[in-house]
Design an enzyme around this catalytic site. Structure first.
Site, PDB file in Angstrom:
ATOM      1  N   ASP A  51       0.124  -4.599  -3.743  1.00  0.00           N
ATOM      2  CA  ASP A  51      -0.914  -3.570  -3.894  1.00  0.00           C
ATOM      3  C   ASP A  51      -0.343  -2.167  -3.707  1.00  0.00           C
ATOM      4  O   ASP A  51      -0.969  -1.312  -3.080  1.00  0.00           O
ATOM      5  CB  ASP A  51      -2.032  -3.784  -2.867  1.00  0.00           C
ATOM      6  N   ASP A  79       0.830  -1.217   0.000  1.00  0.00           N
ATOM      7  CA  ASP A  79       0.000   0.000   0.000  1.00  0.00           C
ATOM      8  C   ASP A  79       0.864   1.266   0.000  1.00  0.00           C
ATOM      9  O   ASP A  79       0.543   2.237   0.695  1.00  0.00           O
ATOM     10  CB  ASP A  79      -0.936   0.027   1.220  1.00  0.00           C
TER      11      ASP A  79
END
Length: 341
Positions: free
Chosen positions: A195, A174
């Site tokens: 991600d 992230d």
């Protein structure tokens, strides 16, 4: 990237309200800079010692461009631009020289990012955003760093008409949350494994370097986790040019929303990109709603022979919808910012 826990919903709704309230009403006085503030970690020349102190000094509901020039140095602090302070320029002296570091991990109720930008009309150039606790885990454990790989965010961008030039975002999972609004990233460096470009932003990445940093023994990671929720939503991630390289192996993306949308155009893929390329994650069986495409990409990782069968093919007219002018700049906001790109 985990699905949002319930406590995260209210803050995101608040961001959406602020986005629509402020996003269209302010033009920041054209492309003139009304004021310049200087940040120097040693306070030389009467400058603010911290970046946050400089931001705090700007009046709420500011409607003129204010430039905050940040002298070279490593600033260990969490920096946040609140939603009621638009029209701010953060100008560093290059991402190798002006560095912002913080070490919080994501909690159940907030992103706890090194840098958070909530208002519209924000420009950032020549700054690196790093995570003290996770950005350089690859290659072995650092002294004083917990053995558990934590989810930590280098930057959250939640304001419309946000642009980043020659910036670096370094994390692991992230790294960059493009939460909501139109965003333009040019000549940026984005590093991570899982991600590490995520969110519901309507985001355009031009000539950016995507660096994969897979830790030893980890399964293949994911570059993007785009969370488009409806076929009517305008958001998605478009990568124009640039490259994907690094260490280990990675997917180009997995779906964080049922209508997830990511397009790569004329991007160089090194062999870090796995043959399958994409993953529908929690939306297995609903792949027809997902738009993942690669157009005119090159490199050893661009071989489409073994790609997932539901990857989209695009005609030139379909691709035109995702050009910079059509996708994020129909109203010409990028042409009126006080930075030449």
């Amino acid at each position: 990237m985990e699905l949002l826990p319930q406590p995260m919903i209210s803050p995101l709704i608040l961001l959406v309200i602020c986005y629509f309230y402020l996003g269209t009403a302010i033009d920041c006085g054209g492309n003139n800079i009304a004021k310049t503030i200087t940040i120097d970690k040693f306070g030389r020349g009467g400058a603010f010692r911290s970046i946050q102190a400089g931001i705090d000094s700007i009046q709420s509901n500011n409607d003129q461009w204010v430039k905050i020039h940040i002298n070279a140095g490593v600033y260990i602090e969490k920096v946040s631009i609140p939603y009621d302070k638009p029209c701010i320029i953060l100008e560093g002296e290059g991402s190798r020289h002006t560095v912002i570091i913080h070490g919080d991990t994501r909690t159940a109720t907030s992103w706890e990012a090194t840098f958070t930008s909530s208002p519209p009309n924000v420009i950032v150039s020549g700054i690196a955003f790093k995570l003290q606790n996770t950005f350089n885990l690859v290659g072995g454990q650092l002294p004083g760093v917990t053995a558990k790989i934590e989810v930590a965010v280098a930057a959250v961008v939640a304001g419309d008409k946000s642009s980043f030039f020659n910036c670096a975002f370094q994390g692991y999972q992230d790294t960059l949350i493009a939460a909501i609004g139109r965003h333009y990233f040019k000549d940026c460096y984005i590093q991570g494994e899982v991600d590490f470009i995520a969110g519901a932003g309507q985001s355009y990445f031009e000539n950016c370097t995507i660096s994969v940093t897979q830790a030893k023994g980890r399964p293949p990671g994911f570059i993007t986790a785009q969370s488009r929720a409806s076929s009517n939503d305008p958001d998605g991630f478009v990568f124009e040019g640039g490259s994907v390289d690094g260490i280990g192996v990675v997917n180009l993306g997995r779906a964080w929303g049922p209508y997830s949308r990511v397009i790569f155009h004329k991007t160089y893929f090194s062999s870090v990109v796995i043959p399958e390329g994409w993953n529908s994650w929690n939306f297995y069986g609903q792949e027809g709603k997902i738009t993942y495409a690669e157009v005119d990409c090159i490199g050893p990782g661009a071989n489409n022979v073994n790609r997932v069968p539901w990857k989209k093919n695009m005609t030139p007219s379909q691709l035109q919808e995702f050009s910079k002018s059509s996708f994020i700049n129909k109203d010409g906001w990028l042409d009126n910012i006080p930075i030449k790109y």
